[in-house]
Design a protein around this motif. Structure first.
Motif, PDB file in Angstrom:
ATOM      1  N   GLY A  91      -4.105 -28.506-148.256  1.00 26.65           N
ATOM      2  CA  GLY A  91      -3.666 -29.122-147.076  1.00 26.65           C
ATOM      3  C   GLY A  91      -2.549 -28.963-146.232  1.00 26.65           C
ATOM      4  O   GLY A  91      -2.533 -28.573-144.988  1.00 26.65           O
ATOM      5  N   THR A  92      -1.432 -28.501-146.888  1.00 22.47           N
ATOM      6  CA  THR A  92      -0.148 -27.950-146.457  1.00 22.47           C
ATOM      7  C   THR A  92      -0.458 -26.697-145.610  1.00 22.47           C
ATOM      8  O   THR A  92      -0.095 -26.259-144.590  1.00 22.47           O
ATOM      9  N   ALA A  93      -1.344 -25.928-146.393  1.00 20.88           N
ATOM     10  CA  ALA A  93      -1.630 -24.296-145.759  1.00 20.88           C
ATOM     11  C   ALA A  93      -2.474 -24.721-144.373  1.00 20.88           C
ATOM     12  O   ALA A  93      -2.242 -23.953-143.363  1.00 20.88           O
ATOM     13  N   ALA A  94      -3.272 -25.469-144.402  1.00 19.88           N
ATOM     14  CA  ALA A  94      -4.301 -25.946-143.289  1.00 19.88           C
ATOM     15  C   ALA A  94      -3.296 -26.470-142.152  1.00 19.88           C
ATOM     16  O   ALA A  94      -3.558 -25.995-140.962  1.00 19.88           O
ATOM     17  N   ILE A  95      -2.490 -27.073-142.555  1.00 22.36           N
ATOM     18  CA  ILE A  95      -1.660 -28.031-141.255  1.00 22.36           C
ATOM     19  C   ILE A  95      -0.992 -26.743-140.614  1.00 22.36           C
ATOM     20  O   ILE A  95      -0.622 -26.558-139.446  1.00 22.36           O
ATOM     21  N   LYS A  96      -0.327 -25.986-141.576  1.00 25.01           N
ATOM     22  CA  LYS A  96       0.521 -24.733-141.098  1.00 25.01           C
ATOM     23  C   LYS A  96      -0.196 -23.715-140.199  1.00 25.01           C
ATOM     24  O   LYS A  96       0.400 -23.515-139.111  1.00 25.01           O
ATOM     25  N   ALA A  97      -1.243 -23.559-140.560  1.00 24.68           N
ATOM     26  CA  ALA A  97      -2.224 -22.434-139.763  1.00 24.68           C
ATOM     27  C   ALA A  97      -2.520 -23.147-138.560  1.00 24.68           C
ATOM     28  O   ALA A  97      -2.532 -22.638-137.633  1.00 24.68           O
ATOM     29  N   ALA A  98      -2.988 -24.595-138.473  1.00 21.85           N
ATOM     30  CA  ALA A  98      -3.080 -25.149-137.431  1.00 21.85           C
ATOM     31  C   ALA A  98      -2.043 -25.169-136.417  1.00 21.85           C
ATOM     32  O   ALA A  98      -2.120 -24.697-135.121  1.00 21.85           O
TER      33      ALA A  98
END
Length: 168
Positions: free
Chosen positions: A138-145
């Protein structure tokens, strides 16, 4: 953003090889999912050059407890190790071993790191589970977004490592 599913299978195989010098292995699969195929592929690739480890069957369980239980019950006398594509399938395998009152120590592996899987490991019923990290994903997804919103380039695929949990 994905779990390193191939590595999950590799870690389970390496642990099995430390514990058993030879084994008849049952693979509980789910061929329609990439994650399931990758986990089993990592396991089989790791043992491939070791003739003392024999895959005696591959059974598609669709990742479900109720599908793995009857398949394991039919083969219980012939297996030393069960590699399951996920923790629920491993739990079905354990239920089958229990229903047959099978006393031989069978190594049972899963993938997920579910609370139930960890409990079964602490009770010495399940051998190990390769842990996924949903929060890291989730953290990686938010960072990518946020990076995409800022006009930055992001990696097409981000793979999150796994860790094997055993009683040790």
């Amino acid at each position: 953003i994905v779990t390193d599913n191939y590595q999950a299978g590799v870690l389970c195989a390496k642990d099995m090889m430390k514990r058993q010098k030879e084994a008849n292995i049952l693979l509980l699969t789910h061929d329609k999912t990439k994650s399931g195929r990758d986990r089993i592929q990592g396991f089989t690739d790791t043992i491939q050059s070791h003739n003392e480890y024999k895959i005696i069957a591959m059974e598609d369980t669709q990742g479900q407890i109720e599908r793995s239980l009857p398949k394991v019950e039919k083969m219980v006398e012939d297996i030393d190790v069960i590699m399951s594509l996920n923790d629920p399938t491993a739990m079905g395998a354990l239920a089958a071993l229990d229903s047959k009152d099978y006393k031989k120590d069978v190594l049972v592996y899963g993938v997920d790191g579910s609370p139930e899987g960890k409990r079964l490991i602490s009770e010495s019923k399940m051998t190990g589970t390769a842990v996924q990290y949903p929060r890291k994903m989730g953290t990686a997804a938010i960072k990518a977004a946020y990076e995409l919103l800022a006009g930055k380039d992001v990696d097409k695929t981000v793979t999150i490592p796994v860790k094997l949990i055993t009683k040790d």
